[in-house]
Scaffold this motif. Structure first.
Motif, PDB file in Angstrom:
ATOM      1  N   LEU A   1      -6.106   0.575   2.884  1.00 42.78           N
ATOM      2  CA  LEU A   1      -4.633   0.436   3.203  1.00 42.78           C
ATOM      3  C   LEU A   1      -4.128   1.773   2.082  1.00 42.78           C
ATOM      4  N   ILE A   2      -4.515   1.607   1.086  1.00 44.71           N
ATOM      5  CA  ILE A   2      -3.985   2.464   0.053  1.00 44.71           C
ATOM      6  C   ILE A   2      -4.491   3.844   0.459  1.00 44.71           C
ATOM      7  N   ARG A   3      -5.547   4.156   0.723  1.00 43.88           N
ATOM      8  CA  ARG A   3      -6.303   5.300   1.238  1.00 43.88           C
ATOM      9  C   ARG A   3      -5.454   5.937   2.178  1.00 43.88           C
ATOM     10  N   ASN A   4      -5.383   5.199   3.179  1.00 42.36           N
ATOM     11  CA  ASN A   4      -4.693   5.786   4.357  1.00 42.36           C
ATOM     12  C   ASN A   4      -3.312   6.110   3.981  1.00 42.36           C
ATOM     13  N   ALA A   5      -2.390   5.626   3.103  1.00 39.42           N
ATOM     14  CA  ALA A   5      -1.049   5.917   2.723  1.00 39.42           C
ATOM     15  C   ALA A   5      -1.015   6.942   1.750  1.00 39.42           C
TER      16      ALA A   5
ATOM     17  N   ALA B   1       0.898  -1.145  -0.006  1.00 42.94           N
ATOM     18  CA  ALA B   1      -0.094   0.056  -0.042  1.00 42.94           C
ATOM     19  C   ALA B   1       0.766   1.305   0.116  1.00 42.94           C
ATOM     20  N   TRP B   2       1.978   1.215   0.863  1.00 34.76           N
ATOM     21  CA  TRP B   2       2.812   2.336   0.802  1.00 34.76           C
ATOM     22  C   TRP B   2       3.356   2.396  -0.396  1.00 34.76           C
ATOM     23  N   GLY B   3       3.876   1.422  -1.158  1.00 31.65           N
ATOM     24  CA  GLY B   3       4.410   1.757  -2.487  1.00 31.65           C
ATOM     25  C   GLY B   3       3.430   1.827  -3.491  1.00 31.65           C
TER      26      GLY B   3
ATOM     27  N   MET C   1     -10.137   5.781  -6.043  1.00 31.95           N
ATOM     28  CA  MET C   1      -9.127   4.787  -5.993  1.00 31.95           C
ATOM     29  C   MET C   1     -10.073   3.536  -5.861  1.00 31.95           C
ATOM     30  N   ASP C   2      -9.930   2.508  -7.055  1.00 25.25           N
ATOM     31  CA  ASP C   2     -10.473   1.347  -7.267  1.00 25.25           C
ATOM     32  C   ASP C   2      -9.493   0.038  -7.081  1.00 25.25           C
TER      33      ASP C   2
END
Length: 305
Positions: free
Chosen positions: A212-216, A182-184, A226-227
């Motif tokens: 996870l991606i949204r928070n990062a 998610a960070w990457g 974001m899908d």
């Protein structure tokens, strides 16, 4: 590709190779006048005529041609005559795709890439032969396609490469593969938005909780749609990103071969374990943070750590 029909000319060897491939995958065969064989699969009919003409029909035609016929039999990534691959209408909108390579490989980097496509570039990428990199077994084809993607999507792609030393440091800090991914992905999305700030939507394969991606993401990234979806590589932007990521992974493996003094196998197979054991015996533990992902069980098995 016009509608749900595709045709091309194939050689005797290609016809035989295709028959063998379809037999191993459980297709049903029958006879047809003037044909070598007719094969029926999931939403696809294939007829190989004695004249050398191959006809593919059915709802699954596009997927079969893009992901099976061309990469595994024809090895061309081009379309016969004036035919061009069908493009999903959703692909003709501005959007970005993100994918990674190397997360399942003990040796080598983790590479995450992103590509923004437009109504102009999406069809060009399909015409180039862009498809899910996992369907392409030739490293040379990956390299060639990656070069074409960079040319067509100039100024609209980016890549983050985490070589093993960086990867191991981040994993030690983050402590979870999905959070590291998610960070990457978030870093790639932010980089894409620097290049193409008008892009309204990003798409990636589903690998964990979407939050996870949204928070990062940073402030800019949180404004976009974001899908995540299963088999997102069917989308041309994600497919293009998957090829760039694989190309980056192959480049990273070449560098690590020079560090270790030998070619390193991909994946996490028995060959990988035996190669790791040989390297451990010959060069010791100090080498591995530079060439391998140390949270894999392979490391525990060969090192006892």
């Amino acid at each position: 590709m016009a509608g749900s029909t595709y045709s091309c000319n194939i050689t005797d060897l290609e016809a035989a190779a295709l028959k063998n491939l379809l037999e191993t995958r459980g297709w049903e065969f029958s006879s047809l006048p003037y044909a070598r064989y007719k094969a029926i699969g999931n939403q696809v009919n294939v007829v190989a005529y004695e004249s050398g003409k191959l006809v593919v029909q059915g709802k699954g035609t596009e997927e079969f041609v893009l992901f099976t016929l061309e990469p595994e039999i024809l090895h061309t990534f081009t379309y016969s005559g004036s035919q061009t691959p069908a493009v999903d209408p959703a692909e003709l909108t501005i959007h970005g795709g993100i994918d990674e390579s190397g997360k399942g490989d003990f040796f080598g980097p983790l590479v995450i890439a992103g590509v923004v496509v437009t109504p102009r570039t999406a069809p060009k990428l399909r015409e180039l032969g862009v498809c899910d990199s996992k369907k392409i077994t030739s490293s040379e084809k990956i390299i060639r396609l990656a070069s074409g993607i960079r040319r067509i999507a100039a100024g609209s792609y980016t890549q983050v490469t985490l070589m093993p030393e960086t990867y191991n440091r981040l994993y030690s800090s983050i402590g979870n593969l999905n959070r590291l991914l998610a960070w990457g992905h978030a870093r790639v999305i932010e980089n894409l938005l620097e290049l193409q700030p008008e892009c309204p939507r990003m798409l990636s394969d589903k690998f964990g909780d979407e939050r996870l991606i949204r928070n990062a993401l940073m402030e800019r990234g949180r404004q976009i749609q974001m899908d995540q979806m299963v088999r997102a590589e069917s989308d041309v932007a994600v497919a293009a990103a998957s090829i760039l990521a694989r190309d980056g992974f192959l480049a990273g493996m070449k560098k690590l071969a020079a560090i270790s003094g030998r070619e390193l196998p991909k994946g996490a197979s028995a060959l990988v374990k035996s190669t790791a054991a040989e390297l451990f015996a010959a060069q010791g533990a100090e080498l591995f943070p530079r060439i391998a992902k140390l949270h894999f069980k392979t490391w525990n098995e060969i090192s006892g750590m």
